[in-house]
Design a protein around this motif. Sequence first.
Motif, PDB file in Angstrom:
ATOM      1  N   UNK B  78      45.283  47.271  15.717  1.00  0.00           N
ATOM      2  CA  UNK B  78      43.849  47.580  15.646  1.00  0.00           C
ATOM      3  C   UNK B  78      43.394  47.934  14.221  1.00  0.00           C
ATOM      4  N   UNK B 218      33.078  46.118   9.625  1.00  0.00           N
ATOM      5  CA  UNK B 218      32.475  46.222  10.956  1.00  0.00           C
ATOM      6  C   UNK B 218      33.419  45.817  12.078  1.00  0.00           C
ATOM      7  N   UNK B 219      34.715  45.666  11.748  1.00  0.00           N
ATOM      8  CA  UNK B 219      35.704  45.360  12.787  1.00  0.00           C
ATOM      9  C   UNK B 219      36.112  46.679  13.433  1.00  0.00           C
ATOM     10  N   UNK B 220      36.123  46.738  14.778  1.00  0.00           N
ATOM     11  CA  UNK B 220      36.479  47.997  15.434  1.00  0.00           C
ATOM     12  C   UNK B 220      37.948  48.336  15.191  1.00  0.00           C
ATOM     13  N   UNK B 222      39.208  50.998  16.724  1.00  0.00           N
ATOM     14  CA  UNK B 222      39.401  51.981  17.789  1.00  0.00           C
ATOM     15  C   UNK B 222      38.497  53.171  17.543  1.00  0.00           C
ATOM     16  N   UNK B 223      38.522  54.119  18.455  1.00  0.00           N
ATOM     17  CA  UNK B 223      37.590  55.238  18.321  1.00  0.00           C
ATOM     18  C   UNK B 223      38.299  56.494  17.825  1.00  0.00           C
TER      19      UNK B 223
END
Lengths: 362, 362
Positions: B78, B218-220, B222-223
Amino acid sequence: MSNKIYFTVGPTELYPVIKKFYNSAINRKIFSISHRSKEFSDIFQATVKNLKKLLSIPEDFYIFFFSSATECMERIIQNLVIDKSFHYINGFFAQRFYDISTKLNKSPEKIYSSYGEGTNFKNLILPERTELICIVLNETSTGVALNFDDIKKLKIKYPEILLSLDIVTAVPYYKIDYEYVDSAFFSVQKGFGMPPGLGVLILNEKCIKKAEILNKKGISIGSYNNFLNWKENFLKNQTTVTPNIPAIYILGKICEYLLENGYKKISEETDKKSELIYNYFNNHKFIKPFVQNKYYRSKTTIVLETKINSEKIVNILSNQGFVLSRGYSIYKEKHIRIGNFPMHTVEDTKNLIEKFKLIKLK
Amino acid sequence: MSNKIYFTVGPTELYPVIKKFYNSAINRKIFSISHRSKEFSDIFQATVKNLKKLLSIPEDFYIFFFSSATECMERIIQNLVIDKSFHYINGFFAQRFYDISTKLNKSPEKIYSSYGEGTNFKNLILPERTELICIVLNETSTGVALNFDDIKKLKIKYPEILLSLDIVTAVPYYKIDYEYVDSAFFSVQKGFGMPPGLGVLILNEKCIKKAEILNKKGISIGSYNNFLNWKENFLKNQTTVTPNIPAIYILGKICEYLLENGYKKISEETDKKSELIYNYFNNHKFIKPFVQNKYYRSKTTIVLETKINSEKIVNILSNQGFVLSRGYSIYKEKHIRIGNFPMHTVEDTKNLIEKFKLIKLK
């Protein structure tokens, strides 16, 4: 050896039986077994069975184990939202749920209540194309508990939209009718009086179906812990990867223990203790309940507003053997938070109040 | 009370001191403390310090705590891969790493060795635009251990490409030179003799920089558990969310315990025990080491190929007090796997071999 009692909102005091459960498990070498063994499947099945019984979860719901309530939030957004989740925000944990949706590049929408306030959702009109409603039943950061019947009415108004309920500090005290909830989640270091490290997600088949839709569209629903992989493992009484075996085992034992004592005892004692605490602080000179509207006052996480810096008060009480939580985030200095969970006794609650009475400020 | 000894590849036998650590922690109410408290930060710091000392991890590396080695794989992909990870696959765990990259909608590439074989990477030419090389040092599913010097030479050939090393069943025995590795990860239920529920990720600043690049694009990433959020918390000796406090505490105590006994003892005993096992099975009638090339034979997870169904042999030995692992996946019936970790004594290893000698097949 510590003689302090943790009246914190979580991590909090452990059930005294926890120590026995750990030692028994270590003696029986339960923490050495393979998570693909029959022995582990039996433990998994027992925990799921006891939990469903204690919380009145319907037989056809799934129980997935994650590492924290926050992981539950992430996996919910990943698996249930193509684009738009909708969040009711009246505290920092509801805000966290919203932020996770943003970080996963979804387009969440929200409405706010002032922190310390609640809502009955009567006038709520959901935005077009809302896929998931996210609500926190009991906001640990502000001490606001919504009324489940109000949430139920919202679900009746929008039966087609999935509803996800954060029940972190609510269970086992607050009752949930799972007919009106599609997924709900909690962590074990609150009302279940366990060490932290386990998040529990309760969900129905509609959630699985939604994850299938996302998966078919080529939207990533995560890897090993996605709902489709979890469902497959759940049906075998297994987990997706080697899990926190101590926590899954002990959760089952704690549920069994709470079932033996009965829900009635949990309910009556929680009511009694919260009444003792609120009654005392309603008439206090410099410490008052933060939540004004009694309808929304949480019985499990009691948040108090103090005119004296919370650090001072918390330190005085800690020195006398009672550990409390300070305020959350911006409220750190202004709030004191008291956990009122089933392992906290009426006797200790009375003693805590007596200690408050003795606080003398120069 | 179980008198069995778990010679499994993980979860495996616990260090006997683990029980003392749990009881002491419960008595001191360590599992009730807040993860934002000074007390927890002290525990976090002690664990990081002891782990870095035991595994010779450079001072400027970060240590992030996740819930499993598999979560480490997911977070690595990720945070470090825009599009292309490259995987060397010679077993099921390397395959899992590749699959995770696929499930996260990246475009991984791979080369295979036959399972049971290894490589020295000498002839490897990486595909264009490879961002991350993923290698499993010790394949628990097949019993193949690569040679770290061969991995080091690959990194010297491609200094600009990030390298991620799965060291799950390798540590603390196999030594890693972190100058040639950008991230490495393990779980604690193997060589650290702990209950499962914690994955440990060791990583350098280059990984953080890469996560920053993805985030800016702007690529995720994760949170709550993305590397940027983790770095911020790590610098305060904190975690991103309420963690598995028992595991973080006990890992620190186990590292301290291993440091007291010294690496020399771990190294010499692991060598001796693996020699005893391989020597015996080299001349066995129907059970032989699965890995033919001695250069690649793992010393910590010994995989044996058996002409008799593994279930039969594993059951006979279990009844005599020795629990072994069966083969992984397609090898379930054909393989027996023996864990050779620091808590397994030379004496018990000799006893295990004696039990093998007594197996009579009709």
